[in-house]
Enzyme design. Structure first.
Site, mmCIF file in Angstrom:
data_model
loop_
_atom_site.group_PDB
_atom_site.id
_atom_site.type_symbol
_atom_site.label_atom_id
_atom_site.label_comp_id
_atom_site.label_asym_id
_atom_site.label_seq_id
_atom_site.Cartn_x
_atom_site.Cartn_y
_atom_site.Cartn_z
ATOM 1 N N ASP A 26 0.856 -1.172 0.000
ATOM 2 C CA ASP A 26 0.000 0.000 0.000
ATOM 3 C C ASP A 26 0.901 1.234 0.000
ATOM 4 O O ASP A 26 2.084 1.160 0.352
ATOM 5 C CB ASP A 26 -0.907 -0.016 1.222
ATOM 6 C CG ASP A 26 -1.900 1.128 1.233
ATOM 7 O OD1 ASP A 26 -2.506 1.400 0.182
ATOM 8 O OD2 ASP A 26 -2.057 1.761 2.291
ATOM 9 N N ASP A 28 -0.333 5.114 0.719
ATOM 10 C CA ASP A 28 -0.672 6.092 1.758
ATOM 11 C C ASP A 28 -0.599 5.441 3.135
ATOM 12 O O ASP A 28 -1.300 4.471 3.419
ATOM 13 C CB ASP A 28 -2.082 6.647 1.536
ATOM 14 C CG ASP A 28 -2.181 7.511 0.287
ATOM 15 O OD1 ASP A 28 -1.379 8.446 0.163
ATOM 16 O OD2 ASP A 28 -3.047 7.230 -0.560
#
Length: 342
Positions: A26, A28
């Site tokens: 991922d 963010d």
């Protein structure tokens, strides 16, 4: 995912970057926040990559194109190509294209990443409900998205058009804290229409499908900061996961996690890719990790010992998840978690 990893965090004597061929990272809250690299991320990813691990960046944020994301990563010191980036915009575009004819007009409520992904699937993005669209696709449009865009979506959906959403993350981490995400914007349109969108992003199957198709990973490790997207997505895909504590999930939320939100491994940040993971061992009624022991006493989770706070958290998760079984831990863990200072 093994049953053991649902009742306690798993141990692994091998560095995770060696045990798995591909990290599905991922962005963010894991690699960066508010556009700036998270501490230790650049160095850890560089070491993992130099050791032969393939790095793929899997994000529910549909705002930017893969090329823009790759350029940003490269500027931060994490060399990446557009092909290394998989977005929920790509996943939702494939979902839409599977249901609509080539050349179909689609009302876009979102950013350039969504428009590019739709064009790649042979669909025509339009901006108004009066442009004869046959569907509506909604993705994160950034903090300055005009309120009128939600109204435009509502006009079209209330005329009976199918509605698709890239993802439903309620929040997004930034440099100044936690801000509303695409899920909050989806709720605005849901309230105005009473409709339900088809959703593509993590933790749902369309995103996992998109990731597998684009990476070809054989032994993937999902790396994320969110229980309800990254970790649940790994659970749904039957693959292992590493939760890092650099984003939205805190220790108390992790201890209380339901089975589908329980990661295989836990670490402070991306340096966890470069090491093994200590075993959480059951000894009688207690769960031990490092110099810590966690157990249940009088309806409360108790933590004894000292040392690495992460080992204490792993021990607490072992005790809490075992006690909770297939549900969420309802025991009072406040004092135990506070001892760790995480």
């Amino acid at each position: 995912m093994s049953q053991a990893s649902r009742t306690r965090p798993s141990g692994n004597s091998t560095a995770l970057s060696e045990a798995y061929d591909t990290a599905l990272l991922d962005l963010d809250g894991v690699v960066y926040a508010g556009g700036q690299a998270i501490d230790h991320a650049v160095e850890a990813l560089g070491t993992a990559r130099d050791g032969g691990m393939h790095l793929a960046y899997v994000t529910n944020n549909a705002l930017r194109t893969p090329a823009a994301v790759a350029e940003h990563l490269t500027e931060l010191g994490v060399p990446a190509e557009p092909a290394d980036v998989i977005t929920s915009a790509q996943a939702v575009a494939r979902l839409v294209a599977d249901q609509l004819p080539a050349g179909a007009r689609v009302l876009v409520i979102g950013g350039e990443g969504l428009r590019v992904a739709l064009r790649e699937r042979g669909l025509e993005p339009v901006e108004s409900a009066d442009d004869d669209p046959v569907a509506v696709v909604q993705g994160y449009g950034g903090p300055d998205m005009a309120w009128g865009r939600f109204a435009e979506a509502s006009y079209a959906i209330n005329r009976g058009l199918p509605w698709f959403a890239s993802n439903t993350d309620l929040t997004i981490p930034g440099a100044r804290g936690i801000a509303p995400g695409n899920g909050a914007a989806v709720e605005v349109v849901r309230i105005a229409t009473g409709a339900e969108p088809q959703v593509a992003g993590k933790p749902l199957p369309p995103m996992h499908r998109e990731t597998v198709l684009r990476t070809g990973a054989e032994r993937p490790l999902v790396v994320g900061d969110r229980l309800d997207t990254d970790i649940e997505g790994a659970f749904n895909g039957g693959v292992d996961s590493l939760l890092v504590l650099t984003g939205v999930t805190d220790a108390a939320q992790l201890v209380a996690a339901v089975p589908e939100h329980r990661p295989t491994y836990i670490d402070a940040d991306l340096r966890g890719l470069l090491t093994g993971q200590p075993e959480v061992a059951r000894t009688g009624e207690a769960y031990a990790c490092g110099d810590w022991r966690a157990f249940v006493r009088g309806g409360e989770l108790v933590l004894e010992g000292d040392g690495d706070a992460l080992d204490g958290l792993r021990a607490l998760c072992g005790a809490a998840w075992s006690q909770a079984g297939e549900g969420a831990c309802a025991l009072d863990a406040g004092k135990a978690v506070a001892r760790l200072g995480l």
